[in-house]
Design an enzyme around this catalytic site. Structure first.
Site, mmCIF file in Angstrom:
data_model
loop_
_atom_site.group_PDB
_atom_site.id
_atom_site.type_symbol
_atom_site.label_atom_id
_atom_site.label_comp_id
_atom_site.label_asym_id
_atom_site.label_seq_id
_atom_site.Cartn_x
_atom_site.Cartn_y
_atom_site.Cartn_z
ATOM 1 N N ASP A 51 -4.342 -6.551 -2.137
ATOM 2 C CA ASP A 51 -3.737 -5.595 -1.211
ATOM 3 C C ASP A 51 -4.074 -4.178 -1.697
ATOM 4 O OD1 ASP A 51 -2.046 -5.494 -3.428
ATOM 5 O OD2 ASP A 51 -0.254 -5.122 -2.222
ATOM 6 N N SER A 64 1.635 -0.035 -1.085
ATOM 7 C CA SER A 64 1.273 -1.440 -1.244
ATOM 8 C C SER A 64 0.349 -1.972 -0.148
ATOM 9 C CB SER A 64 2.559 -2.262 -1.351
ATOM 10 O OG SER A 64 2.267 -3.583 -1.679
ATOM 11 N N ASP A 124 -1.213 -5.301 -6.702
ATOM 12 C CA ASP A 124 -0.239 -6.181 -7.362
ATOM 13 C C ASP A 124 -0.318 -7.573 -6.725
ATOM 14 O OD1 ASP A 124 0.903 -5.261 -4.996
ATOM 15 O OD2 ASP A 124 2.922 -5.045 -5.827
HETATM 16 MG MG MG Z 1 1.239 -4.299 -3.302
#
Ligand code: MG
Length: 430
Positions: A229, A92, A233
């Site tokens: 990012d 992430s 997401d």
């Molecule tokens: Mg993320």
């Protein structure tokens, strides 16, 4: 062995905490539960190494595996609506040395019960290995990005705005600029070449990491800026004046436009949302987009979000979708006028946050609870939140670090309430 699911799957430093051995067992565990899995990865350096190990585990369990290649997390999540299960290899917004694995089913992250099932198999190595002639097949799944793009374009209108997009060298590079151009936008890209070293900026889309985006929006006279990012997401924005838009403001901006009956937000969300959404049921959840998604599913809400930049639009999926959020934002600004003017109608209440190192968080929280109780009615959904007439205090142990976090919001007494909370926390950890 490091194998605990956090609220964002398994995550750690590549090749020390997250090794191919662990990834192989992880594949075996997931493959022991699901018969068909789509797998994808973001551009992180260790992505392919971990992906190959997970695939071996899945095939060993007799699973059918479909390889989507480098895709954003929300793109991969969407495939799990049709194909049983999705595994995303990503860390992430974490720095480049991290890697992780996250599992999706029906378009959303595994819920707590499903996570525990995989965790139990992994910890106790209770794997189902297939007979030699029944080991799994591997196929290419080349249409994930196309399918996601089509859904987004079907749900948004056209626009001729000038937009600067900073993909942070992450997975969004392969989709967001293309979708916005397809909508008709003039797109200027920054850091939109996938690179697992993240040479352009740190992957977390926070104000201090977005200097180039802010200055480019201003210099180019653009209508807005978009930042993602590492796995897309998340989405954060910059207005037409080159100013970073806070997470609380962005959340309220989407919420007032999407909400019909019910929304879900974490317990640390500003009261701005409550003040702007009269007549809408607002469910507060534990901090973490997984909890927001779980609650949204339960209440059948129309929108959920976290001030970190995770925006969930259930009509697309229950996975935060930074790419749809970007397209949606462009559509709104196209129809309603200047972004800075639209943001001007959303109030911003003073918020102060802090974190304090603490080894024995459980013991400290017991002492903190006794003292906070004197200030007002306590809510213990996640940590302790005390609502006071003109604001609130939230004290919660960090889920990932040995720290206790304080968040305070108050129109007139933010500093005063923060000092009070700080004194209580410091007294408890001394
Ligand atoms: Mg993320």
């Amino acid at each position: 062995m490091f194998s605990k699911f956090g609220s964002s799957g398994i995550r750690g430093v590549a090749n020390t905490e997250i090794t191919p051995q662990l990834a192989l067992n992880f594949g075996l565990a997931v493959g022991s539960v699901y018969r068909e899995v789509v797998i994808g990865h973001d551009p992180r350096i260790a992505g392919e190494m971990i992906e190959h190990a997970v695939i071996s585990g899945l095939l060993s369990a007799g699973c059918k595996v479909l390889r989507a290649g480098m895709v954003p997390t929300p793109t991969l999540a969407l495939t799990s609506k049709v194909h049983g299960c999705g595994i995303m290899i990503t860390a992430s917004h974490n720095p480049a040395r991290y890697i992780g694995m996250k599992v999706f089913k029906d378009g959303m992250s595994l819920d707590t019960g499903q996570q525990e099932e995989i965790e139990d198999l992994l910890e106790n190595e209770k794997f189902t290995r297939a007979d030699w002639e029944e080991t799994g097949h591997l196929d290419v799944f080349g249409t994930a990005i196309k399918e996601h793009s089509e859904i987004i374009l079907k749900n948004t209108g056209s626009s001729d705005l000038k937009v600067v997009v900073d993909c942070g060298c992450g997975a969004a590079s392969v989709i967001t600029p293309y979708i916005l151009r397809e909508m008709g936008c003039v797109v200027i890209t920054l850091n939109s070449q996938p690179d697992g070293h993240f040479p352009g900026r740190q992957p977390e889309p926070i104000d201090e990491n977005l200097k180039l985006l802010k200055s480019t929006v201003k210099a180019a006279g653009a209508d807005l800026g978009i930042a993602h990012d590492g796995d897309a997401d998340r989405m954060m924005a910059v207005d037409d004046q080159g100013r970073f838009v806070s997470g609380d403001k962005m959340l309220a901006f989407f919420a007032v436009r999407e909400a019909r009956k019910a929304i879900a937000v974490p317990v640390d969300t500003s009261r701005v949302v409550d003040d702007m959404l009269n007549g809408i049921k607002i469910s507060r959840t534990k901090v973490g987009d997984v909890y927001v998604a779980e609650t949204l599913k339960k209440i059948k809400g129309e929108f959920g979000g976290e001030p970190s930049g995770a925006w969930i639009f259930p009509k697309i999926s229950l996975c935060p979708d930074g790419i749809y959020a970007a397209a949606k934002l462009v559509e709104i600004v196209e129809h309603e006028g200047r972004f800075s003017r639209l943001l001007g109608s959303i109030p911003e209440y003073p918020v102060k946050r802090g974190a304090f190192p603490c080894q024995d968080r459980k013991k400290a929280m017991t002492i903190i609870a006794e003292r906070l109780e004197r200030l007002g009615e306590m809510d213990t959904l996640d940590g302790i939140r005390v609502d006071i007439d003109d604001g609130w205090i939230l004290v919660r142990p960090s889920g990932t670090e040995p720290k206790i976090r304080i968040t305070v919001e108050s129109q007139d007494r933010c500093e005063e309430l923060y000092e009070k909370a700080e004194e209580i926390v410091k007294g408890a950890i001394a």
